[in-house]
Design a protein around this motif. Sequence first.
Motif, PDB file in Angstrom:
ATOM      1  N   HIS A  60       0.849  -1.115  -0.017  1.00  0.00           N
ATOM      2  CA  HIS A  60       0.071   0.094   0.107  1.00  0.00           C
ATOM      3  C   HIS A  60       0.816   1.311   0.138  1.00  0.00           C
ATOM      4  CE1 HIS A  60      -3.699  -1.932   0.576  1.00  0.00           C
ATOM      5  NE2 HIS A  60      -3.395  -2.888   1.452  1.00  0.00           N
ATOM      6  N   LEU A  61       1.934   1.127   0.153  1.00  0.00           N
ATOM      7  CA  LEU A  61       3.077   2.349   0.376  1.00  0.00           C
ATOM      8  C   LEU A  61       3.711   2.563  -1.174  1.00  0.00           C
ATOM      9  CD1 LEU A  61       4.757   1.482   3.644  1.00  0.00           C
ATOM     10  CD2 LEU A  61       2.500   2.571   3.275  1.00  0.00           C
ATOM     11  N   SER A  62       4.015   3.685  -1.145  1.00  0.00           N
ATOM     12  CA  SER A  62       4.933   4.062  -2.608  1.00  0.00           C
ATOM     13  C   SER A  62       6.401   4.318  -2.163  1.00  0.00           C
ATOM     14  CB  SER A  62       4.279   5.468  -3.173  1.00  0.00           C
ATOM     15  OG  SER A  62       3.118   5.125  -3.366  1.00  0.00           O
ATOM     16  N   MET A  63       7.232   4.123  -3.082  1.00  0.00           N
ATOM     17  CA  MET A  63       8.647   4.685  -2.912  1.00  0.00           C
ATOM     18  C   MET A  63       8.839   5.944  -2.732  1.00  0.00           C
ATOM     19  SD  MET A  63      11.246   2.370  -5.202  1.00  0.00           S
ATOM     20  CE  MET A  63      10.380   2.765  -6.854  1.00  0.00           C
ATOM     21  N   SER A  64       9.744   6.432  -1.676  1.00  0.00           N
ATOM     22  CA  SER A  64       9.820   7.681  -1.608  1.00  0.00           C
ATOM     23  C   SER A  64      11.271   8.346  -2.356  1.00  0.00           C
ATOM     24  CB  SER A  64      10.085   8.140  -0.153  1.00  0.00           C
ATOM     25  OG  SER A  64      11.294   7.627   0.299  1.00  0.00           O
ATOM     26  N   ASP A  65      11.605   9.279  -2.447  1.00  0.00           N
ATOM     27  CA  ASP A  65      12.918   9.614  -2.991  1.00  0.00           C
ATOM     28  C   ASP A  65      14.268   9.214  -2.454  1.00  0.00           C
ATOM     29  OD1 ASP A  65      11.439  10.686  -5.119  1.00  0.00           O
ATOM     30  OD2 ASP A  65      11.425  12.743  -4.474  1.00  0.00           O
ATOM     31  N   VAL A  66      13.903   8.933  -1.117  1.00  0.00           N
ATOM     32  CA  VAL A  66      15.215   8.584  -0.211  1.00  0.00           C
ATOM     33  C   VAL A  66      15.268   7.209   0.247  1.00  0.00           C
ATOM     34  CG1 VAL A  66      15.305  10.939   0.539  1.00  0.00           C
ATOM     35  CG2 VAL A  66      13.762   9.460   1.864  1.00  0.00           C
ATOM     36  N   VAL A  67      16.469   6.732   0.543  1.00  0.00           N
ATOM     37  CA  VAL A  67      16.871   5.350   1.033  1.00  0.00           C
ATOM     38  C   VAL A  67      17.693   5.765   2.307  1.00  0.00           C
ATOM     39  CG1 VAL A  67      16.889   4.300  -1.021  1.00  0.00           C
ATOM     40  CG2 VAL A  67      18.870   5.135  -0.141  1.00  0.00           C
ATOM     41  N   LEU A  68      17.925   4.693   3.386  1.00  0.00           N
ATOM     42  CA  LEU A  68      18.852   4.973   4.440  1.00  0.00           C
ATOM     43  C   LEU A  68      20.039   4.769   3.947  1.00  0.00           C
ATOM     44  CD1 LEU A  68      16.683   2.696   6.758  1.00  0.00           C
ATOM     45  CD2 LEU A  68      16.720   5.369   7.073  1.00  0.00           C
ATOM     46  N   THR A  69      20.972   5.783   4.457  1.00  0.00           N
ATOM     47  CA  THR A  69      22.226   5.684   3.779  1.00  0.00           C
ATOM     48  C   THR A  69      23.163   4.578   4.277  1.00  0.00           C
ATOM     49  OG1 THR A  69      22.511   8.166   4.153  1.00  0.00           O
ATOM     50  CG2 THR A  69      24.543   7.177   3.719  1.00  0.00           C
ATOM     51  N   PRO A  70      23.717   3.785   3.426  1.00  0.00           N
ATOM     52  CA  PRO A  70      24.192   2.540   3.663  1.00  0.00           C
ATOM     53  C   PRO A  70      25.848   2.530   4.017  1.00  0.00           C
ATOM     54  CG  PRO A  70      23.857   2.649   1.341  1.00  0.00           C
ATOM     55  CD  PRO A  70      23.377   3.975   1.846  1.00  0.00           C
ATOM     56  N   ALA A  71      26.367   3.791   3.377  1.00  0.00           N
ATOM     57  CA  ALA A  71      27.998   4.017   3.696  1.00  0.00           C
ATOM     58  C   ALA A  71      27.829   5.606   3.848  1.00  0.00           C
ATOM     59  CB  ALA A  71      28.554   3.456   2.561  1.00  0.00           C
ATOM     60  N   ALA A  72      28.823   5.895   4.736  1.00  0.00           N
ATOM     61  CA  ALA A  72      28.609   7.399   4.976  1.00  0.00           C
ATOM     62  C   ALA A  72      29.095   8.221   3.761  1.00  0.00           C
ATOM     63  CB  ALA A  72      29.543   7.611   6.255  1.00  0.00           C
ATOM     64  N   CYS A  73      29.952   7.749   3.062  1.00  0.00           N
ATOM     65  CA  CYS A  73      30.798   8.464   1.976  1.00  0.00           C
ATOM     66  C   CYS A  73      29.803   8.533   0.691  1.00  0.00           C
ATOM     67  CB  CYS A  73      32.174   7.914   1.708  1.00  0.00           C
ATOM     68  SG  CYS A  73      32.091   6.392   0.993  1.00  0.00           S
ATOM     69  N   TYR A  74      28.640   7.792   0.697  1.00  0.00           N
ATOM     70  CA  TYR A  74      28.100   7.746  -0.731  1.00  0.00           C
ATOM     71  C   TYR A  74      27.633   9.026  -0.892  1.00  0.00           C
ATOM     72  CZ  TYR A  74      28.357   2.639  -1.393  1.00  0.00           C
ATOM     73  OH  TYR A  74      28.451   1.618  -1.409  1.00  0.00           O
ATOM     74  N   PRO A  75      27.055   9.934  -0.065  1.00  0.00           N
ATOM     75  CA  PRO A  75      26.340  11.185  -0.466  1.00  0.00           C
ATOM     76  C   PRO A  75      27.470  12.396  -1.093  1.00  0.00           C
ATOM     77  CG  PRO A  75      25.573  10.477   1.583  1.00  0.00           C
ATOM     78  CD  PRO A  75      26.709   9.718   1.374  1.00  0.00           C
ATOM     79  N   ILE A  76      28.714  12.041  -0.767  1.00  0.00           N
ATOM     80  CA  ILE A  76      29.703  12.976  -1.274  1.00  0.00           C
ATOM     81  C   ILE A  76      29.993  12.871  -2.591  1.00  0.00           C
ATOM     82  CG2 ILE A  76      30.746  12.954   1.186  1.00  0.00           C
ATOM     83  CD1 ILE A  76      33.214  11.910  -0.332  1.00  0.00           C
ATOM     84  N   TYR A  77      29.940  11.836  -3.292  1.00  0.00           N
ATOM     85  CA  TYR A  77      30.493  11.826  -4.508  1.00  0.00           C
ATOM     86  C   TYR A  77      29.655  12.769  -5.743  1.00  0.00           C
ATOM     87  CZ  TYR A  77      32.990   8.126  -2.488  1.00  0.00           C
ATOM     88  OH  TYR A  77      33.666   7.454  -1.701  1.00  0.00           O
ATOM     89  N   PRO A  78      28.290  12.737  -5.480  1.00  0.00           N
ATOM     90  CA  PRO A  78      27.611  13.544  -6.349  1.00  0.00           C
ATOM     91  C   PRO A  78      27.868  15.073  -6.229  1.00  0.00           C
ATOM     92  CG  PRO A  78      26.033  12.057  -5.636  1.00  0.00           C
ATOM     93  CD  PRO A  78      27.178  11.943  -4.570  1.00  0.00           C
ATOM     94  N   THR A  79      28.515  15.332  -5.200  1.00  0.00           N
ATOM     95  CA  THR A  79      28.931  16.818  -5.189  1.00  0.00           C
ATOM     96  C   THR A  79      30.460  17.075  -5.582  1.00  0.00           C
ATOM     97  OG1 THR A  79      30.003  16.754  -3.166  1.00  0.00           O
ATOM     98  CG2 THR A  79      27.708  16.612  -2.722  1.00  0.00           C
ATOM     99  N   LEU A  80      31.085  16.051  -6.109  1.00  0.00           N
ATOM    100  CA  LEU A  80      32.309  16.239  -6.770  1.00  0.00           C
ATOM    101  C   LEU A  80      32.500  16.189  -7.930  1.00  0.00           C
ATOM    102  CD1 LEU A  80      34.079  13.724  -4.332  1.00  0.00           C
ATOM    103  CD2 LEU A  80      33.923  16.250  -3.921  1.00  0.00           C
ATOM    104  N   THR A  81      31.360  16.122  -8.746  1.00  0.00           N
ATOM    105  CA  THR A  81      31.518  16.222 -10.162  1.00  0.00           C
ATOM    106  C   THR A  81      32.173  17.633 -10.866  1.00  0.00           C
ATOM    107  OG1 THR A  81      29.300  15.244 -10.433  1.00  0.00           O
ATOM    108  CG2 THR A  81      29.781  16.104 -12.171  1.00  0.00           C
ATOM    109  N   GLY A  82      33.019  17.340 -11.574  1.00  0.00           N
ATOM    110  CA  GLY A  82      33.872  18.378 -12.440  1.00  0.00           C
ATOM    111  C   GLY A  82      35.257  18.021 -12.253  1.00  0.00           C
TER     112      GLY A  82
END
Lengths: 308, 86
Positions: free
Chosen positions: A114-136
């Motif tokens: 009955h639930l829908s996917m949200s745009d977020v997941v629980l972070t599985p590794a602390a460093c994952y969110p940094i890589y998209p900020t490093l493009t370039g």
Amino acid sequence: METTQTTTQQDSLLERLFAHGHLLKTGVDGVYGRGGEMHDIIEAVDNYITRFGRDGDTEVMMFPPVMSRASVMKNGYMSSFPHLLGSIHAFTGNQQAYGAMMEDINSCCEWGHHLSMSDVVLTPAACYPIYPTLTGNLPEFGRLIEVASYCFRHEPSQDPARMQSFRMHEFVRVGAPEVVQAWREGWIERAQQFLQNLGLTLHVTPANDPFFGAGGRLLKANQKDQGLKFELVVQINPNDQDQGTAVISCNYHQDHFTSKYEIMTHDGQLAHTSCIGFGVERIVLALLATHGMKSSEWPAEVRKELWP
Amino acid sequence: MIEQIRAILAEHGRLMIDMEELKEDTDLYEAGMTSHASVNVMLALENTFDLEFPDRMLARAVFTSILSIRDALLELGVEEEAVKEA
């Protein structure tokens, strides 16, 4: 017979942690509250990681314990570790859908559909969110980033060293391949010193990540063959004489993240990345198992490192 | 068998070179095959030849070239002429 003994010993470490008020029961295996003393030790270890590991040019980035769902699909986590990911779903339906859902809930049925996917997941590794900020393009000498977060991995267990929700504190080097390789080599030595300073006995071993399924078997072999992951292992449970528990891992990702997020060196080559990950609770458990359940009675030299 | 291996590499290997340039002893990893691509190659080989690679053969070296893959398949009892039956 041996299995029974093993289970008892493992339970006893968890029971001792409960008995001393270090961990607080929540009713879910691998998800625990932290008592006051445990919290103080965790903070002290976390701060010590920063004092020990932060260099002059370290940039600090901190993220909440959730991250973009699109990002775990792009970085390959969902295809490699679908069994570990915690995906956040929410109810977005109308009154009619609400009624149908409540009917299933009240009759003890599965109600996840009955639930829908949200745009977020629980972070599985602390460093994952940094890589998209490093493009370039990176600066000439690359970047060095410190990041820490609560992480989640869906692997319920009564082994206190395998929590579902735990803290990971990392240093990440991004730059030219040879720079990144040398940095990680240095850290394999440096991380041993970190644990020795805390009076912990360790060994270093080649390791692999728990990739899923048939294909995962080859990825594990590849990772080991190429020496991409080393773990620093400490005895935490008295029953795991053979294997021990990894408390720090030194990982070389090559261009796994940089190719996906187009992270380039200053002169336009594909950069490489490496991360050193500290399992904060595991280090604390190693301290408690090695030096005793009361931190006030730990060796003076260890206390001096943690509470200078 | 070689042609079937080449077809699988063309579809799943994500190689950076043209298939015409791919020799039987070309290092596939040097030709751009990533670890994840090698997994897809392995799974396609298992499907095509109806076999399962034992753990001892799940090593980087086994999937290094067309020749090393062919040797592994021969060791697992695949006939050289399997191509004609497929």
